[in-house]
Scaffold this active site. Structure first.
Site, PDB file in Angstrom:
ATOM      1  N   LYS A 143     -25.842  -2.669   0.645  1.00 19.37           N
ATOM      2  CA  LYS A 143     -27.049  -1.811  -0.576  1.00 19.37           C
ATOM      3  C   LYS A 143     -26.734  -0.304  -0.629  1.00 19.37           C
ATOM      4  CE  LYS A 143     -30.618   0.524  -0.370  1.00 19.37           C
ATOM      5  NZ  LYS A 143     -30.969   1.325  -1.414  1.00 19.37           N
ATOM      6  N   GLU A 175     -34.618  17.039  11.467  1.00 15.39           N
ATOM      7  CA  GLU A 175     -32.915  17.253  10.793  1.00 15.39           C
ATOM      8  C   GLU A 175     -33.546  17.506   9.061  1.00 15.39           C
ATOM      9  OE1 GLU A 175     -31.490  13.622   8.899  1.00 15.39           O
ATOM     10  OE2 GLU A 175     -29.210  14.179  10.306  1.00 15.39           O
ATOM     11  N   GLY A 207     -28.550   5.996   8.027  1.00  9.76           N
ATOM     12  CA  GLY A 207     -29.555   7.019   7.230  1.00  9.76           C
ATOM     13  C   GLY A 207     -31.215   7.819   8.349  1.00  9.76           C
ATOM     14  N   SER A 208     -32.046   7.364   7.521  1.00 11.46           N
ATOM     15  CA  SER A 208     -33.053   8.553   8.796  1.00 11.46           C
ATOM     16  C   SER A 208     -33.110   7.729   9.465  1.00 11.46           C
ATOM     17  CB  SER A 208     -34.163   9.142   7.636  1.00 11.46           C
ATOM     18  OG  SER A 208     -34.370   7.755   7.055  1.00 11.46           O
ATOM     19  N   THR A 209     -33.701   8.450  11.098  1.00 11.36           N
ATOM     20  CA  THR A 209     -34.722   8.149  11.728  1.00 11.36           C
ATOM     21  C   THR A 209     -35.634   6.980  11.267  1.00 11.36           C
ATOM     22  OG1 THR A 209     -33.471   9.402  12.902  1.00 11.36           O
ATOM     23  CG2 THR A 209     -35.050   9.137  14.865  1.00 11.36           C
ATOM     24  N   GLU A 210     -36.301   7.462  10.459  1.00 11.07           N
ATOM     25  CA  GLU A 210     -37.714   7.263  10.184  1.00 11.07           C
ATOM     26  C   GLU A 210     -37.672   6.117   9.922  1.00 11.07           C
ATOM     27  OE1 GLU A 210     -39.085   9.346   6.800  1.00 11.07           O
ATOM     28  OE2 GLU A 210     -40.507   7.932   6.616  1.00 11.07           O
ATOM     29  N   GLY A 257     -34.257   4.028  10.355  1.00  8.79           N
ATOM     30  CA  GLY A 257     -33.814   3.613  11.446  1.00  8.79           C
ATOM     31  C   GLY A 257     -35.358   2.489  12.125  1.00  8.79           C
ATOM     32  N   CYS A 307     -24.861  14.502   9.128  1.00  2.62           N
ATOM     33  CA  CYS A 307     -25.511  14.322  10.321  1.00  2.62           C
ATOM     34  C   CYS A 307     -25.272  14.838  11.929  1.00  2.62           C
ATOM     35  CB  CYS A 307     -25.644  12.923  10.886  1.00  2.62           C
ATOM     36  SG  CYS A 307     -24.209  11.897  10.233  1.00  2.62           S
ATOM     37  N   GLU A 330     -27.171   4.299  12.621  1.00  4.29           N
ATOM     38  CA  GLU A 330     -26.895   5.932  12.534  1.00  4.29           C
ATOM     39  C   GLU A 330     -27.449   6.269  11.607  1.00  4.29           C
ATOM     40  OE1 GLU A 330     -25.059   8.767  12.151  1.00  4.29           O
ATOM     41  OE2 GLU A 330     -22.785   8.143  12.182  1.00  4.29           O
TER      42      GLU A 330
END
Ligand code: NAI
Ligand code: MG
Length: 498
Positions: A195, A401, A247-250, A252, A303, A269
């Site tokens: 995706k 970030e 992508g974002s930690t959120e 993730g 990142c 990651e």
């Protein structure tokens, strides 16, 4: 049409004028419900093209295709490691043959400079296929002795593919991130549903065409453009065995929670907020150049960028002046203009977010040594490379970030003080140290809690090297030989010799 750009190659024009569909089971198809979304050129804010938007029904279709391609007896499962190796190499060469086309598409869709895309994203994508082509024939097991009195055994291990892998990727290196997921996965014999990010689906779709041209069997790689709901449907799907996400930690964290449904494997990651530490005894010219590259590379949308500078008191003013002067000399403009040093940010959302952080810092009393809280120009998502001082550890520019060309600089006195400050973050993706004392450089490097540590350099990289994060920067490691571990299951076979 946005395609008045006279530099566009005929191949790029014809790609843009054809319908942009989903790749499922080796066929290009519309979304079942006919939905599409627009992808935008961030330099001009014009719509480039409409792209099919995959929904949960399309995810079901892609999972069936990927499972069928994976199952034992399929052409893919029967392909020898050597043939798989040759196929991977062929795809790498095909990417190189179309490098200019990929670079232009990336510049149109993401905004980055054409040369940056060609020499960085596209060249590394091709190299990834060739590097992993070597591993396809070298995924070995071991034979292991057993000690059972009076009986004889032969025990050994095999590395087997995990199954259907969902690769969910962001927009900062669209083609390269797609390859980060696809290449190790198929090297190990998995099948993939990719995706791409909603902001930048085009190069993944062009890659899909080349995969078919190279002879990759139907269903081995399926491509589903869409938004977060498409990604969430993949993560929820019981027919997906593993999710590989960047992508974002959120997001993730959402993926880690959602994947518990069938306990699918997850590699993540995620974000970073890398500290870049410059000691008094550093080669200051090199450190300044490294701080500029580390801070502003890829429009700051990387990142592992060194967004937090810590500079020892004796050289603080000199480093700040050096970085600020270099930042002011960076010409921001359209990625197709050869005079540009830096393109726009990827989207309106990202543009507003980054400018909001700069404004917030100014409102809290921070000083802008370079850059501005105002947009550059009146069209496109441009932000001037910005250096901020007079910040403290509680300000959002220092903790979050930002993912834009924004660097903060804070002075320090002692090694212990700077190590504590550098590690005072939820992230742990990258870090760096500048010192000509090898003891200081290696000792501080060892004390930094990050997956990648650069000593007297920044962004030095190779597809041979593992990468990934400590702490909330992720789970697992990508690339290098370690990068295959997450795409294989280890099977132990025990045979009794009767
Ligand atoms: P994001 O994490 O929302 O998007 C990344 C990918 O995940 C996209 O393909 C998106 O469609 C997909 N996605 C979104 N929600 C999902 C869900 N619930 N389940 C499955 N997939 C989902 O990142 P976004 O919104 O584009 O950027 C926001 C911030 O995230 C950036 O400002 C930056 O700070 C950070 N980021 C970090 C990246 C990194 O490489 N560490 C890359 C991109 C963004
Ligand atoms: Mg998002």
């Amino acid at each position: 049409m946005p395609n008045e750009n006279s530099a566009l190659l005929p191949a790029v024009r014809s790609f843009l004028s054809a319908p942009k569909q989903l790749l499922i089971g080796g066929e290009w198809v519309d979304a079942k419900d006919g939905r599409t979304f627009a992808t935008v050129n961030p330099s001009t804010e014009e719509v480039l093209v409409e792209v099919a938007y995959a929904s949960a029904v399309d995810v079901d279709r892609a999972v069936v295709a990927a499972r069928t391609a994976f199952e034992s007896g399929s052409p893919w499962s029967r392909m020898t490691p050597r043939d798989r190796s040759h196929l991977l190499w062929r795809i790498g060469d095909l990417i190189d043959a179309h490098a200019d086309e990929f670079a232009q598409l990336e510049a149109l869709d993401n905004g980055k400079r054409v040369e940056a895309a060609r020499d960085g994203d596209v060249a590394t994508s091709a190299e990834l296929f060739r590097y992993f082509a070597g591993w396809a024939t070298k995924m070995e097991g071991t034979s292991i002795p057993m000690s059972v009195p009076g009986r004889e055994f032969h025990a050994y291990t095999r590395r087997e593919p995990v199954g259907v892998v969902a690769g969910i990727v962001p927009w900062n290196f669209p083609l390269l991130m797609a390859c980060f997921k696809i290449v190790p996965a198929i090297t190990a014999g998995n099948t993939v549903i990719l995706k791409p990010a909603e902001q930048t689906p085009l190069t993944a779709l062009r890659l899909g065409e080349l995969l078919l041209e190279a002879g990759l069997p139907a269903g081995v790689v399926n491509i589903l453009p869409g938004f977060g709901d498409t990604g969430a449907a993949l993560v929820d799907h019981p027919g997906v065995d593993k999710v590989a996400f960047t992508g974002s930690t959120e997001v993730g964290k959402k993926i880690a929670a959602a994947a518990s449904g069938n306990l699918k494997k997850v590699s993540l990651e995620l974000g970073g907020k890398a500290p870049n530490i410059i000691f008094n005894d550093a080669d200051i010219d090199a450190a300044v150049a490294g701080a500029v590259l580390g801070g502003y590379f890829n429009e700051g949308q990387c990142c592992v960028n060194g967004s937090r500078l810590y500079v020892q008191r004796g050289v603080f003013d000199r480093v700040v002046e050096g970085v600020a002067a270099a930042a002011r000399a960076i010409k921001v403009g359209d990625g197709f203009d050869p005079a540009s040093h830096m393109g726009p940010l990827v989207s309106k959302e990202q543009h507003e977010k980054v400018l909001g952080y700069i404004r917030g810092a100014v409102a809290e009393g921070a000083v802008l040594n370079a850059g501005s809280a105002d947009a550059v120009g009146d069209r496109g998502f441009f932000v001037a490379p910005t250096l901020i001082t007079s910040v403290n550890e509680r300000m959002a520019v220092q903790t979050d970030e930002i993912f834009g060309p924004v660097v903060t600089a804070i002075p320090f006195d002692t090694e212990d003080e700077v190590v504590a400050a550098a590690n005072n973050t939820v992230y742990g993706l990258a870090a760096g140290v500048w010192s000509q004392n090898i003891g200081t450089a290696h000792r501080v490097g060892a004390r930094l809690r990050a997956g990648t540590v650069w000593l007297n350099t920044w962004h030095a990289d190779d597809v041979t090297l593992p990468r990934g994060g400590f702490k909330q920067s992720g789970w697992g490691r990508e690339l290098g030989s370690f990068g295959l571990d997450d795409y294989t299951e280890l099977k132990t076979v025990i045979a009794e010799l009767r």
